[in-house]
Design an enzyme around this catalytic site. Sequence first.
Site, short mmCIF file in Angstrom:
data_model
loop_
_atom_site.label_atom_id
_atom_site.label_comp_id
_atom_site.label_asym_id
_atom_site.label_seq_id
_atom_site.Cartn_x
_atom_site.Cartn_y
_atom_site.Cartn_z
N LYS A 1 -10.65 -2.67 -3.67
CA LYS A 1 -11.47 -1.45 -3.71
C LYS A 1 -10.70 -0.30 -4.34
CE LYS A 1 -13.50 -2.26 0.88
NZ LYS A 1 -12.51 -2.44 1.95
N LYS B 1 0.83 -1.21 0.00
CA LYS B 1 0.00 0.00 0.00
C LYS B 1 0.85 1.25 0.00
CE LYS B 1 -4.41 -1.62 1.53
NZ LYS B 1 -5.58 -1.49 2.37
N LYS C 1 -4.89 -8.96 -6.78
CA LYS C 1 -6.11 -9.16 -5.98
C LYS C 1 -7.20 -8.17 -6.41
CE LYS C 1 -6.30 -7.28 -1.67
NZ LYS C 1 -7.13 -7.08 -0.49
N1 AQP Z 1 -9.86 -9.99 -3.41
C1 AQP Z 1 -10.26 -10.52 -2.27
N2 AQP Z 1 -10.54 -11.84 -2.18
C2 AQP Z 1 -10.97 -12.39 -1.02
N3 AQP Z 1 -11.12 -11.68 0.11
C3 AQP Z 1 -10.86 -10.36 0.08
N4 AQP Z 1 -10.91 -9.40 0.99
C4 AQP Z 1 -10.53 -8.21 0.45
N5 AQP Z 1 -10.23 -8.39 -0.83
C5 AQP Z 1 -10.41 -9.71 -1.10
C6 AQP Z 1 -11.33 -9.61 2.38
O1 AQP Z 1 -12.36 -8.68 2.67
C7 AQP Z 1 -12.27 -8.35 4.06
C8 AQP Z 1 -12.34 -6.87 4.23
O2 AQP Z 1 -11.25 -6.25 3.59
P1 AQP Z 1 -10.92 -4.75 3.96
O3 AQP Z 1 -11.95 -3.86 3.43
O4 AQP Z 1 -10.75 -4.59 5.40
O5 AQP Z 1 -9.52 -4.43 3.35
P2 AQP Z 1 -8.68 -4.97 2.18
O6 AQP Z 1 -8.32 -6.39 2.38
O7 AQP Z 1 -7.54 -4.04 2.07
O8 AQP Z 1 -9.69 -4.84 0.97
P3 AQP Z 1 -9.45 -4.24 -0.44
O9 AQP Z 1 -10.70 -4.35 -1.16
O10 AQP Z 1 -8.26 -4.82 -1.09
O11 AQP Z 1 -9.19 -2.72 -0.16
P4 AQP Z 1 -7.98 -1.83 -0.59
O12 AQP Z 1 -8.07 -1.69 -2.07
O13 AQP Z 1 -8.25 -0.54 0.12
O14 AQP Z 1 -6.73 -2.50 -0.16
C9 AQP Z 1 -10.97 -8.97 4.61
O15 AQP Z 1 -11.29 -10.14 5.33
C10 AQP Z 1 -10.22 -9.31 3.37
O16 AQP Z 1 -9.38 -10.43 3.56
#
Ligand code: AQP
Length: 346
Positions: A210, A115, A207
């Site tokens: 968001k 990040k 992955k």
């Molecule tokens: N691609 C994914 N596949 C499976 N699980 C996922 N999670 C996130 N992306 C995937 C799971 O969703 C939960 C919440 O995630 P989060 O919002 O706390 O943060 P994150 O993992 O950082 O999600 P993003 O979407 O990837 O956000 P950004 O882009 O901001 O980094 C967690 O249980 C996570 O494992």
Amino acid sequence: MTEQTQRVFSGVQPTGNLHLGNYLGAIKRFVEMQDSYECIYCVVDMHAITVWQDPQELSRNTREVTAAYIAAGIKPDEHIIFNQSQVPQHAELAWIFNCVARMGWLNRMTQFKDKAGKNAENSSVGLYAYPNLMAADILAYRATHVPVGEDQKQHLELARDIAQKFNNDFSKSIKQAGFKDGFFPQPEPLILGEATRVMSLKDGSKKMSKSDPSDLSRLNLLDDAETIARKVKKARTDPDALPSEPKGLDGRPEAANLVSIYAALSDQTTADVLNEYGGQQFSVFKPALVDLAVEKLGPMGAEMKRLMDDKTYIDGVLAKGGEQARAIAEPIMDNVKRIVGFIRAK
Ligand code: AQP
């Protein structure tokens, strides 16, 4: 309080663009845990601000995650749904964990490296210390099980290390406080299902996320049928037909991703899906995936929209959940303070 309740804790960040990965990797699992555990599901707004958020958007996104929890099937009358900032014990315990966790441990966290990228010097201190707050989220409730996607595994391992170091560092006063087997449990990650790591629709090595600037890379939970169809149609694939067995997906990340999405949405295994679609071209498989995704996500998205329009209801759920969460976390934090040696007013 020496006995450990089997308790689930997990959370999602209100950072917008809630997507299929969040649903299949996390929220769908949260729903399934409800019959077997006491569950606490958090909208982690304090994590969200580790990267700057527009305040109005943050409130909107907090309601969006809450609506997603409820629309997916989490029952707010039986389990706890709340936003993190309503329970001060998360921040209090995170500070203590800042003093327990070692710099070397945090330096190994790959999510910070991903990040922060080349811009680490300019990242917030909060982004770096994020895993300590996550450990506090879980352990403020002495939670034993944590359903998460694959990407959170390393943070969960860190939470276990923190729990163990706290138990060792304060073993004498933990015993004096009447806890024979250590104070914090070792929280178990539950990384379950066919889609624990949903990949980007545009790049099978990344992955689904968001923060990906391309909206075509993900299926959002609020996408309508037409958008879902367009995104799946444009999803990157390869020219070959689907194989008949999972081994045939090796080295085909985009194909493997679409098949595992289909499997997870239809509650089947990858092998089941290939049994049905092995030998078929994507021109056949993609429309089937669109139908399934629209069938599963459509009603959930519509319910989310309905709930998001009812702010009074959503804010009421969060307020009640916050009160219930504080009732659990307060006595735990009182014990932590006693164990650490902080003097408290009687
Ligand atoms: N691609 C994914 N596949 C499976 N699980 C996922 N999670 C996130 N992306 C995937 C799971 O969703 C939960 C919440 O995630 P989060 O919002 O706390 O943060 P994150 O993992 O950082 O999600 P993003 O979407 O990837 O956000 P950004 O882009 O901001 O980094 C967690 O249980 C996570 O494992």
